[in-house]
Design an enzyme around this catalytic site. Structure first.
Site, PDB file in Angstrom:
ATOM      1  N   CYS A 118      28.776  42.200  52.587  1.00  0.00           N
ATOM      2  CA  CYS A 118      28.029  40.947  52.504  1.00  0.00           C
ATOM      3  C   CYS A 118      26.935  41.209  51.476  1.00  0.00           C
ATOM      4  CB  CYS A 118      27.353  40.599  53.819  1.00  0.00           C
ATOM      5  SG  CYS A 118      28.488  40.308  55.171  1.00  0.00           S
TER       6      CYS A 118
ATOM      7  N   ARG B 188      30.473  40.197  46.738  1.00  0.00           N
ATOM      8  CA  ARG B 188      30.487  40.973  47.981  1.00  0.00           C
ATOM      9  C   ARG B 188      31.014  40.156  49.156  1.00  0.00           C
ATOM     10  NH1 ARG B 188      27.558  45.587  47.881  1.00  0.00           N
ATOM     11  NH2 ARG B 188      27.282  45.503  50.127  1.00  0.00           N
TER      12      ARG B 188
ATOM     13  N   TRP C 221      30.800  38.028  54.234  1.00  0.00           N
ATOM     14  CA  TRP C 221      32.193  38.478  54.194  1.00  0.00           C
ATOM     15  C   TRP C 221      32.519  38.782  55.646  1.00  0.00           C
ATOM     16  CZ3 TRP C 221      35.445  39.071  50.009  1.00  0.00           C
ATOM     17  CH2 TRP C 221      36.600  39.821  50.197  1.00  0.00           C
TER      18      TRP C 221
ATOM     19  N   ASN D 223      23.886  43.188  56.592  1.00  0.00           N
ATOM     20  CA  ASN D 223      25.142  43.624  55.988  1.00  0.00           C
ATOM     21  C   ASN D 223      25.526  44.935  56.668  1.00  0.00           C
ATOM     22  OD1 ASN D 223      25.784  45.305  52.835  1.00  0.00           O
ATOM     23  ND2 ASN D 223      27.226  44.487  54.283  1.00  0.00           N
ATOM     24  N   GLY D 224      26.760  45.005  57.147  1.00  0.00           N
ATOM     25  CA  GLY D 224      27.211  46.209  57.847  1.00  0.00           C
ATOM     26  C   GLY D 224      27.840  45.838  59.174  1.00  0.00           C
TER      27      GLY D 224
ATOM     28  N   GLU E 116      53.663  53.250  42.716  1.00  0.00           N
ATOM     29  CA  GLU E 116      52.333  52.690  42.454  1.00  0.00           C
ATOM     30  C   GLU E 116      51.684  53.382  41.243  1.00  0.00           C
ATOM     31  OE1 GLU E 116      50.808  50.149  43.122  1.00  0.00           O
ATOM     32  OE2 GLU E 116      48.699  50.586  42.778  1.00  0.00           O
TER      33      GLU E 116
ATOM     34  N   LYS F 263      50.512  51.379  37.944  1.00  0.00           N
ATOM     35  CA  LYS F 263      49.141  51.436  37.406  1.00  0.00           C
ATOM     36  C   LYS F 263      49.172  51.776  35.928  1.00  0.00           C
ATOM     37  CE  LYS F 263      47.690  49.905  39.672  1.00  0.00           C
ATOM     38  NZ  LYS F 263      47.638  48.967  40.671  1.00  0.00           N
TER      39      LYS F 263
ATOM     40  N   GLU G  70      50.632  48.897  33.795  1.00  0.00           N
ATOM     41  CA  GLU G  70      49.744  47.728  33.759  1.00  0.00           C
ATOM     42  C   GLU G  70      48.658  47.863  32.702  1.00  0.00           C
ATOM     43  OE1 GLU G  70      49.417  45.663  38.148  1.00  0.00           O
ATOM     44  OE2 GLU G  70      48.520  47.630  37.951  1.00  0.00           O
TER      45      GLU G  70
ATOM     46  N   HIS H 150      70.956  61.419  39.994  1.00  0.00           N
ATOM     47  CA  HIS H 150      72.008  60.406  40.012  1.00  0.00           C
ATOM     48  C   HIS H 150      71.916  59.442  38.831  1.00  0.00           C
ATOM     49  CE1 HIS H 150      73.310  61.964  43.815  1.00  0.00           C
ATOM     50  NE2 HIS H 150      72.099  61.798  44.335  1.00  0.00           N
TER      51      HIS H 150
ATOM     52  N   LYS I 278      44.957  38.449  38.267  1.00  0.00           N
ATOM     53  CA  LYS I 278      44.556  39.070  39.532  1.00  0.00           C
ATOM     54  C   LYS I 278      45.189  38.360  40.714  1.00  0.00           C
ATOM     55  CE  LYS I 278      42.097  42.082  41.689  1.00  0.00           C
ATOM     56  NZ  LYS I 278      42.705  43.412  41.653  1.00  0.00           N
TER      57      LYS I 278
HETATM   58  C1  G6P Z   1      49.452  40.443  40.785  1.00  0.00           C
HETATM   59  C2  G6P Z   1      48.351  41.473  40.606  1.00  0.00           C
HETATM   60  C3  G6P Z   1      48.760  42.782  41.287  1.00  0.00           C
HETATM   61  C4  G6P Z   1      49.088  42.526  42.739  1.00  0.00           C
HETATM   62  C5  G6P Z   1      50.161  41.445  42.902  1.00  0.00           C
HETATM   63  C6  G6P Z   1      50.268  41.003  44.340  1.00  0.00           C
HETATM   64  O1  G6P Z   1      50.574  40.815  40.063  1.00  0.00           O
HETATM   65  O2  G6P Z   1      48.090  41.706  39.259  1.00  0.00           O
HETATM   66  O3  G6P Z   1      47.680  43.707  41.213  1.00  0.00           O
HETATM   67  O4  G6P Z   1      49.526  43.711  43.334  1.00  0.00           O
HETATM   68  O5  G6P Z   1      49.798  40.282  42.153  1.00  0.00           O
HETATM   69  O6  G6P Z   1      49.051  40.398  44.671  1.00  0.00           O
HETATM   70  P1  G6P Z   1      48.465  40.276  46.129  1.00  0.00           P
HETATM   71  O7  G6P Z   1      47.172  39.533  45.935  1.00  0.00           O
HETATM   72  O8  G6P Z   1      49.444  39.485  46.935  1.00  0.00           O
HETATM   73  O9  G6P Z   1      48.279  41.647  46.663  1.00  0.00           O
END
Ligand code: G6P
Length: 602
Positions: free
Chosen positions: A2, A27, A75, A99-100, A478, A482, A485, A501, A597
């Site tokens: 928060c 936040r 939050w 906050n906490g 993953e 990364k 991307e 294979h 995002k």
């Molecule tokens: C987009 C973002 C990724 C994310 C994916 C799923 O492609 O760039 O970083 O993993 O969507 O998004 P979500 O919000 O459902 O985790």
């Protein structure tokens, strides 16, 4: 997560608080509120949703002259994002923002309710203000009452309290959650980070855990367990853009470093007394459930794949994981005894949301694991577990993934508890490991420096294979995601045992293999797989606690006691490797080309 602001002085307070909260909106933004005392006159406003709603609600209000004020952007952790649960919380004549998480709030609340006090909200925070007013009746000064209150709180808190009993004073305390004090002549500011006060205050003091005190007439008195303390003020930075990144070059970098602390937020209140608790799930939630189906996209899909191993291994429940966009059109057979789980950092991903709606239409019970409360996926689900990563600004997800993996690990153990598939000794091993996770996520200067140096050797070639087995296979996926991307280099994640294979046909010195070689999981098997690649002249970067002679490059991790600790440590290595390669290539790390995002289209 928060955000908190506070101000004591002569300036117009409403705008100042709202502008400060705007800077902290990252936040949390499910509700916001402010409280101002001026000429002994108290004003308080709250609104659900983004800060714009609070702006609208307060548009005709202005404050003038000397006064004190506090504000908060929320939050949600305890209780839904409603106006009653929004801060500041009111006692009879005092207001508090926090906050906490107050871990012992239930005991404190029961004690106060026994005294006849009724609570308006479902929050842990409201206990602070009632406790203060209880002690104020029997203390010689409001500050004495505040100190007694703070002494009773367990857990994490950054809190500000104002009261009509001392209308010229702001009381403050910090433990675990961030808070600082800004100074300019006889004005005093409080905030969760320095961006709200840049351009206003000239000096700053970053509060330490266990410190508390009060601000009155432009002066601040500071205390800790040993008594009164002097305040060592320092000049405040003037570059806001820099301050938002806390000195890091990119949000992604900041978020990688933050993982060690946000993972504690994910666990707080959930991992305690040798048990796992999810207060957000009612005790009958898993009744009648004998399988789990998880749908997600991108990074969240990789977290889901990791948990596929954990649910089956620990909780002995069948778990299938599917990419949401595939699931939607495969005409899946759905059984109401299957729990449908969606994972999403944004809570808005169209494919995941539609998959969830399909499952609901088929009569399945649903659970979402999400970082954004009140998002579409959260609203659509029967139950939700928030990952509490705080806002993630880097498009390439890092801390959201770490907290998803943590929640899923906790959920596997929680379900093992419910289904009694785990001995107390085995559970103790899991919980002990969980509590060590923050350490596994720490980034040392040495590691970052080494990856920086090493990254220059990986800027060309004809591609990367990230390989791993078991839970390190989704981590390999993953790691590869990364890298592609943000570096725009071709990278693939592969199960190490599957290389022979087909993909091994690509092996030559320009094929870069990032080998995840944990010591706790099938070490000898993955070692053989990497040897096969090395024999074909592939360039190997081995990540392992065990020195590996055939590696061209080697990152040594610690000999950990649990696979998930190795998982988190290796995750950090792959994130920083991707970051350093992307930086050398001159790419926009935080906003890589072609990506978004939150993907709200199919
Ligand atoms: C987009 C973002 C990724 C994310 C994916 C799923 O492609 O760039 O970083 O993993 O969507 O998004 P979500 O919000 O459902 O985790």
């Amino acid at each position: 997560m928060c955000g908190i602001v506070g101000y004591l002085g002569k300036r117009e307070k409403k705008e100042l608080l709202l502008d400060g909260l705007q800077e902290l909106e990252y936040r949390g933004y499910d509700s916001a509120g402010i409280a101002i005392i001026e000429d002994d006159q108290l004003n308080n406003f709250k609104a659900v949703g983004k800060l714009a709603n609070l702006r609208e609600k307060t548009k005709d209000f202005h404050s003038e002259g000397f006064g004190i004020s506090i504000g908060h952007t929320r939050w949600a952790t305890h209780g839904k994002p409603t106006e009653l649960n929004a801060h500041p919380h009111l006692g009879q004549y005092s207001y508090v923002v926090h906050n906490g998480i107050i871990e012992n709030y239930q005991d404190l609340k029961a004690e106060l309710q026994n005294d006849g006090i009724s609570f308006l909200s479902q929050t842990d925070t409201e206990t602070i203000v009632h406790l203060f007013e209880k002690y104020n009746k029997i203390s010689s000064t409001p500050f004495e009452a505040f100190a007694k209150t703070i002494e009773r709180l367990h857990g994490a808190f950054a809190t500000l309290l104002i009261t009509e009993a001392a209308p010229d004073t702001i009381f403050f305390a910090k433990n675990g959650s961030p808070m600082l004090i800004g100074f300019d002549a006889d004005e005093v500011y409080f905030a969760s980070s320095d961006t709200p006060i840049i351009g206003k205050a000239t000096q700053v003091y970053y509060l330490e855990d266990g410190e508390y005190g009060y601000a009155k007439s432009g002066e601040v008195k500071l205390f800790d367990a040993k008594g009164a303390r002097a305040i060592q003020k320092q000049p405040l930075a003037t570059d806001k853009a820099m301050a938002q990144k806390d000195g890091y070059r990119f949000f992604m970098e900041k978020e990688i470093y933050e993982q060690s602390s946000v993972i504690s937020d994910t666990m707080i209140g959930r991992v305690r007394d040798k048990e796992i608790y999810f207060e957000e799930l009612d005790s009958a939630f898993f009744e009648g459930i004998n399988a789990i189906k998880i749908c997600a996209c991108g990074t969240s899909y990789h977290a889901a794949l990791t948990s596929g191993y954990l649910f089956e291994r620990l909780a002995k429940i069948r778990c299938d994981v599917e990419i949401a966009s595939e699931f939607r059109y495969k005409e899946p057979l759905l059984d109401p005894s299957t729990l449908f789980v969606t994972i999403s950092q944004s809570g808005e991903t169209a494919d995941t949301l539609e998959a969830l709606k399909m499952a609901k239409r088929a009569g399945l019970k649903s659970l979402s694991i999400c970082n954004v409360d009140n998002s579409s996926i959260v609203r659509e689900s029967d139950a939700v577990i928030l990952t509490r990563a705080g806002i993630e600004k880097g498009v390439a997800s890092t801390k959201a993934f770490a907290t998803q993996a943590m929640v899923l690990w906790m959920l596997s153990v929680y379900l093992a508890q419910k289904r009694q598939t785990m001995s107390d000794e085995a559970k103790a091993i899991e919980i002990t490991a969980m509590l060590q996770t923050p350490k596994s996520l720490l980034v040392t200067e040495e590691l970052h420096g080494k990856l920086h140096r090493l990254s220059k050797r990986y800027l060309h070639g004809h591609g990367f294979f990230f390989i791993g087995r078991d839970i390190f296979y989704p981590l390999a996926l993953e790691g590869a995601l990364k890298l592609k991307e943000i570096s725009y280099l071709h990278a693939e994640g592969y199960p190490a045992g599957e290389m022979k294979h087909g993909p091994i046909a690509l092996a030559d010195s320009k094929l870069f293999t990032i080998a995840l070689m944990p010591k706790t999981v099938h070490y000898d098997k993955i070692k053989s797989n990497v040897e096969e690649l090395s024999a074909r002249d592939a360039t190997i970067l081995a990540i392992s606690p065990e020195p590996f002679t055939l590696a061209d490059d080697f990152i040594q991790t610690i000999y950990a006691s649990h696979p998930m600790l190795e998982f988190f440590e290796m995750m950090v290595v792959t994130q920083i490797l991707a970051l350093e390669i992307a930086v050398r290539l001159g790419n926009d790390v935080d906003m890589p080309r072609n990506l978004a995002k939150s993907v709200t289209v199919e």
